[in-house]
Design an enzyme around this catalytic site. Sequence first.
Site, PDB file in Angstrom:
ATOM      1  CG  HIS A 124      -1.962   0.973   1.311  1.00  0.00           C
ATOM      2  ND1 HIS A 124      -1.735   2.287   1.627  1.00  0.00           N
ATOM      3  CD2 HIS A 124      -3.304   0.857   1.118  1.00  0.00           C
ATOM      4  CE1 HIS A 124      -2.882   2.950   1.631  1.00  0.00           C
ATOM      5  NE2 HIS A 124      -3.847   2.109   1.324  1.00  0.00           N
ATOM      6  CG  ASP A 201       0.100  -2.175   6.440  1.00  0.00           C
ATOM      7  OD1 ASP A 201      -0.808  -2.174   7.293  1.00  0.00           O
ATOM      8  OD2 ASP A 201      -0.035  -1.711   5.289  1.00  0.00           O
ATOM      9  CD  GLN A 204      -6.826  -4.461   3.685  1.00  0.00           C
ATOM     10  OE1 GLN A 204      -7.784  -5.235   3.698  1.00  0.00           O
ATOM     11  NE2 GLN A 204      -6.988  -3.158   3.493  1.00  0.00           N
ATOM     12  CE  LYS A 226      -7.557  -0.321   6.016  1.00  0.00           C
ATOM     13  NZ  LYS A 226      -8.451   0.011   4.912  1.00  0.00           N
ATOM     14  CB  CYS A 364      -3.729   3.365  -1.669  1.00  0.00           C
ATOM     15  SG  CYS A 364      -4.840   4.750  -1.414  1.00  0.00           S
TER      16      CYS A 364
END
Length: 406
Positions: A124, A201, A204, A226, A364
Amino acid sequence: MKFDVKKAREDFPILKTELKCGHPLVYFDNSATSQKPLSVVEAVSDFYLRYNSNIHRSAHELSENATRAYENAREKIQSFFKADDSYSTIFTRGATESLNMVAQVWGGSNLKPGDEIILSEAEHHANIVPWQIVSEKTGAKIKVAKIREDGSFDFEHFLSLLGKRVKVVSVAHAYNVLGSVNDVKKIAAAAKECGALVSVDAAQSAPHWLDALSGEIDFLSVSAHKCYGPTGIGVLVGKRELLDSMPPWQGGGDMIENVSWEKTTFRASPARFEAGTPDIAGAIGFGAAVDYMNSIDSEGAKLHENELLARLADALSEIKGLRIFGWAKGKLPIVSFACDGIHQNDISTFLNTQGIAIRSGHHCAEPLMKTLGVSGTCRASLAFYNTAEEVDIFAEKLSRAVKLLS
């Protein structure tokens, strides 16, 4: 016992919405942001209605209640991500700010010309741009690990990039476009052999109960929105020793030990990185979201999501001229696709007239689009509260869109 999706949907009032187009909402844009259960909305509302006050600063009852709720939320979140006492959990505006903090504060303080940073080509922008900024300032060089044709991380290519100049490896636990889940613990173990810091990261993966943190991972970045929580709040979970060695992110109230005209000294983490009045309500809402996720049959929910993914992939494979990007084993319930001769925005616009919410564009992840050879994709991303009936409606409407727009 089979996961009770009907019962789960009762916790999300927005899923009962009938849109202006006259169709009921089919929400397949969960990778952008998830919907919020009533318990989270009520927790935020309860703060403002019953004990709204600033934290850490006053001895009065409202402030004490607000401080207790804020710090309890931090403890819940740290526990949810299985972070032991060697880690500190810092509230941020989301995974983007968390990743920027790692890059700009740690990277800006430690990287120098000739050092190397490893990212992967499916990252991302939030895990690309901060490192590019730091690279320009410090003279460090970015190296890019490839992905395989199925969208999985090319571990062998990654190993070929490792060496004594590599100072940091920053990768997604799961890719927001492809849905591929990376073995970050294996990646971290290899990175540690050459002495590199590891940043993950988890924006997700976190909503799907996927564990990422291990003793070899130094930083973990997450967004609440999220994970069925509020927008504008997230956390950076980091090794306490590392955080305490870093300079502050911002200056202001509550992050200092002492201030004089001659010198200012700073508190240890997490306070060192939480200058000023934080998003108290957001943090409390994030804590409520963690409570909600802990209340769910997570194994049943993951199985339900996998069944939805298989059903969706099978249905889309029947549509002529449609290409799916990313089919790695164990992927998240995310399907990105393109249709020959049809712009992705036209597809999402048509589906909106049918009550179906998806995302279109480069998501993104513009460098990844160049790797895939497309300007953008459509992305349908599912959550545990989606149903098989919604998948069938989506596939039928999408098939109609392709026939009309071809």
